[in-house]
Motif scaffolding. Structure first.
Motif, short mmCIF file in Angstrom:
data_model
loop_
_atom_site.label_atom_id
_atom_site.label_comp_id
_atom_site.label_asym_id
_atom_site.label_seq_id
_atom_site.Cartn_x
_atom_site.Cartn_y
_atom_site.Cartn_z
N ARG A 179 45.34 -24.15 20.49
CA ARG A 179 45.75 -24.66 19.17
C ARG A 179 44.74 -24.23 18.11
NH1 ARG A 179 47.61 -29.70 20.22
NH2 ARG A 179 49.57 -28.58 20.40
N VAL A 180 45.22 -23.57 17.07
CA VAL A 180 44.35 -23.17 15.96
C VAL A 180 44.27 -24.34 14.99
CG1 VAL A 180 44.00 -21.53 14.08
CG2 VAL A 180 44.88 -20.74 16.29
N ARG A 181 43.09 -24.90 14.84
CA ARG A 181 42.96 -26.17 14.15
C ARG A 181 43.04 -26.04 12.63
NH1 ARG A 181 38.03 -24.55 15.93
NH2 ARG A 181 36.32 -24.47 14.44
N ARG A 182 43.44 -27.14 12.02
CA ARG A 182 43.46 -27.24 10.55
C ARG A 182 42.61 -28.44 10.16
NH1 ARG A 182 46.91 -24.11 7.87
NH2 ARG A 182 48.83 -23.32 8.83
N PRO A 183 41.29 -28.27 10.09
CA PRO A 183 40.44 -29.42 9.79
C PRO A 183 40.66 -29.97 8.38
CG PRO A 183 39.13 -27.45 10.21
CD PRO A 183 40.55 -27.05 10.34
N GLN A 184 40.59 -31.29 8.26
CA GLN A 184 40.74 -32.00 6.98
C GLN A 184 39.39 -32.05 6.27
OE1 GLN A 184 43.43 -33.74 5.79
NE2 GLN A 184 44.83 -33.63 7.54
N PRO A 185 39.39 -32.06 4.93
CA PRO A 185 38.11 -32.23 4.22
C PRO A 185 37.62 -33.66 4.37
CG PRO A 185 39.94 -32.17 2.65
CD PRO A 185 40.53 -31.92 4.01
N GLU A 186 36.32 -33.84 4.31
CA GLU A 186 35.76 -35.19 4.35
C GLU A 186 36.09 -35.90 3.04
OE1 GLU A 186 31.64 -35.42 5.13
OE2 GLU A 186 31.89 -34.81 7.22
N PRO A 187 36.50 -37.17 3.10
CA PRO A 187 36.89 -37.88 1.87
C PRO A 187 35.81 -37.87 0.80
CG PRO A 187 37.52 -39.14 3.81
CD PRO A 187 36.74 -37.96 4.31
#
Ligand SMILES: Cc1ncc(C[n+]2csc(CCOP(=O)(O)OP(=O)(O)O)c2C)c(N)n1
Ligand SMILES: [Mg+2]
Length: 626
Positions: free
Chosen positions: A213-221
């Motif tokens: 799975r090629v990840r899609r990391p979220q930005p830190e709030p």
């Protein structure tokens, strides 16, 4: 007892690769759907044997393609991977020694451009019983060194499989790196020739279907909140879209963000196509090969939002472009190394996810109408310049910009233009009217002469439904034209536009600009009187050369003939080379931006002394943090 299967190391390697998949957004595809190569004693018996077995059992499982040059096949794999947005690549197998080291340049290109390629150079006997074998480098300091150690600095993962037991964990690491959006680049598994042929009882589990799975990391709030506050406080923000926008399939999200906020968008070489050229927010190319529109806005911008860009010197005009004294950067990038550049606010995240998050956080905010309108007006002015450059009517030979115009007019929106080195990439960056996110494929991380035709093959393999226009200068053509033969062999159709200007228009122009008077940059006979390369044109015929490699060839002498030839080539089902001669001395519209190329501080040459003065002046515009 776990079930096992007895296979050679090479057989296990290929059986493993057949069962690897990538996945993102629910779309699964084969990660390594083919193998390119050239056989020699270092791989013919090991990997060669297993590829034949595989072809006999299931021709679609791991199709093997014979190429002409090992460097070229890595370019093909890189072009393929880029066209697939890094979700798939090709394996490359070579013999030991020269076959292996021929791939080093390709490995560097892939790693610099952050494109996955899987390299399988053969290596000397692990047992060393017959050392030195043919093509072995002997190093008196260590018997553990082979030429494959050259791949270490240009690979993101490097290993040598000296024992069968080492293979499984190396394969897993190799797949991890290939599918990691931060780490990806060349992966090199050096395969000693004896080990390839050795049998082992492999756990069946090794050959199970695996999905990476090629990840899609979220930005830190907290980082997002900080970035949002900075953008909300800006009056002249600018988005710089890099390759990451395209690879992350974030172009729709970017368009929505641009429309919602009115922030104008400019593009790096790898990011070109992030917006269609005629979108109201599009400023086109930025930097040393940018549009005057993008560069004017960049000079005044107070907040720069870099998305998926690694801020190369061409993008920043060697750190002279972003001239506002208080300019701040927000860097949305999946790779921390890029997110922290230019003392920017790091937004470490996937481009698409990050753009969507920014969009929500900026809800209700937009730039002032007059800023939006000014950017759009500048873009329209630039497009009028493009039109003039396309229709220059230069005689007797057309200008290169007219050739680009003809290719642009004949190509359909989904067609792909491919290029890499010379004066074409800069002109394409400024002038090409991109209408699709995958329609512009200029390799400018490594700008490697010779990538064009080989890379174009990879593009066409990845997207057979699209027409591919390879634009190549005579210098690049002479460096690596031989993959035309591979295109003919495989029935892979390319349209190759060969721009003959008898040497290096690019480096010739640069040479003149730095006071070196085009020395050693044009293809001329050695002049006995002057001792220089300033005699007659070389008695060579590149059209005949292309025909001899099996391509259809059309030679044209003006833009009208060129357009007709391009239409013929586009409709054909064979690889066609369209040969056109251009005037190397006609430039394209100015970027009004600088590129740092140092000039001799002391010299006997007047031109150099003058150029050095201008250089010292230009250096004062360079800024340490941007
Ligand atoms: C492998 C490689 N060697 C050298 C260079 C440096 N270089 C950049 S452009 C260029 C000349 C390219 O000539 P051509 O393909 O004819 O394009 P033109 O400059 O005429 O447009 C050279 C030598 C390079 N980019 N790649
Ligand atoms: Mg040339």
């Amino acid at each position: 007892m776990a079930r096992t299967r007895r296979l050679t190391v090479a057989q296990a390697l290929i059986e493993f690769l057949v069962n690897q998949y990538s996945e993102r957004d629910g779309v699964e595809q084969r990660l390594v759907p083919g193998c390119f190569g050239i056989f020699g004693h270092g791989n013919v018996a090991g990997i060669g044997e297993t590829l034949l077995e595989s072809a006999r059992n299931d021709p679609a499982a791991m199709p093997y393609t014979l190429v002409r040059n090992e460097q070229a096949m890595v370019h093909t794999a890189a072009g393929f991977a880029r066209m697939k947005n890094r979700m798939a690549t090709l394996a490359c197998t070579t013999s030991i020694g020269p076959g292996a080291t021929n791939m080093v340049t390709g490995a560097a290109l892939a790693t610099v451009n952050r494109l996955p390629v899987l390299l399988l150079p053969g290596d000397i006997f692990a047992t060393r019983v017959a050392s030195p074998v043919l093509q072995e480098l002997e190093d008196a300091r260590s018997f553990d060194i082979s030429v494959n150690d050259c791949f270490k600095p240009v690979s993101r993962f490097w290993d040598r499989i000296n024992r069968p037991e080492q293979l499984p964990s190396s394969l897993l690491a190799a797949m991890r790196v290939l599918t990691d959006p931060v780490e990806t680049g060349a992966v090199t598994l050096a395969m000693p020739q004896d080990v390839q042929a050795e049998a082992w009882d492999w756990p069946e589990e090794l050959f199970e279907r695996r999905v990476w799975r090629v990840r899609r990391p979220q930005p830190e709030p907290a980082a997002l909140a900080e970035a949002t506050a900075l953008v909300r406080g800006a009056t002249r923000p600018l988005i710089v879209a890099g390759g990451g926008v395209v690879y992350s399939e974030a172009t729709d999200a970017l368009r929505a963000l641009a429309e919602q906020t009115g922030i104008p968008v400019c593009e790096t070489q790898a990011g070109k196509g992030s917006l269609p050229y005629d979108h109201p927010s599009a400023l086109g190319a930025v930097g040393a090969t940018g549009t005057a529109a993008a560069n004017a806005i960049a000079r005044e911008a107070d907040v720069i939002i870099g998305i998926g860009t690694r801020w190369s010197d061409f993008t920043t005009a060697s750190r002279s472009l972003f001239a506002d004294p208080g300019v701040r950067f927000v860097n949305l990038n999946v790779a921390p190394v890029d997110a922290f550049k230019h003392a920017g606010l790091p937004l470490v995240a996937d481009a698409r996810v990050g753009i969507e998050a920014l969009g929500s956080a900026l809800s209700g905010w937009s730039v002032a109408d007059d800023y939006r309108e000014r950017a759009h007006r500048l873009a329209r002015d630039w497009d009028a310049q493009v039109e003039r450059a396309f229709m220059l009517g230069h005689a007797p030979l057309p200008a290169q910009s007219e050739v680009i115009g003809a290719v642009n007019r004949v190509s359909e929106p989904l067609d792909v233009v491919v290029c890499a080195a010379g004066s074409l990439p800069g002109d394409l960056h400024k002038l090409w009217r991109t209408r699709d996110a995958k329609g512009y494929h200029v390799e400018y991380g490594y700008s490697c002469m010779g990538y064009e035709i080989a890379g174009g093959l990879g593009v066409k393999l990845a997207a057979p439904e699209r027409e591919v226009f390879v634009m190549v200068g005579d210098g690049s053509y002479l460096m690596m034209a031989q993959e035309i033969v591979t295109a003919v062999q495989e029935g892979i159709k390319l349209t190759i536009v060969l721009v003959q200007n008898h040497g290096f228009a690019s480096i010739g122009g640069l040479s003149e600009a730095v006071g070196s008077s085009r020395f050693g940059t044009s293809y001329r006979l050695r002049n006995a009187a002057s001792g220089m390369l300033d005699g007659d044109r070389l008695p060579i015929d590149l059209a005949a050369n292309a025909a001899s490699l099996g391509a259809d060839v059309i030679s044209v002498s003006n833009v009208g003939e060129l357009e007709e030839a391009l239409r013929t080539a586009r409709a054909a089902d064979r690889t066609t080379v369209v040969h056109v001669e251009t005037d190397p001395l006609v430039g394209s519209p100015s970027s009004e931006a600088w590129w740092d190329v140092p000039i001799a501080a002391v010299s006997q040459l007047d031109a150099t002394i003058v150029a050095r003065k201008a250089y010292e002046q230009a250096k004062t515009q360079q800024r340490p943090f941007v």
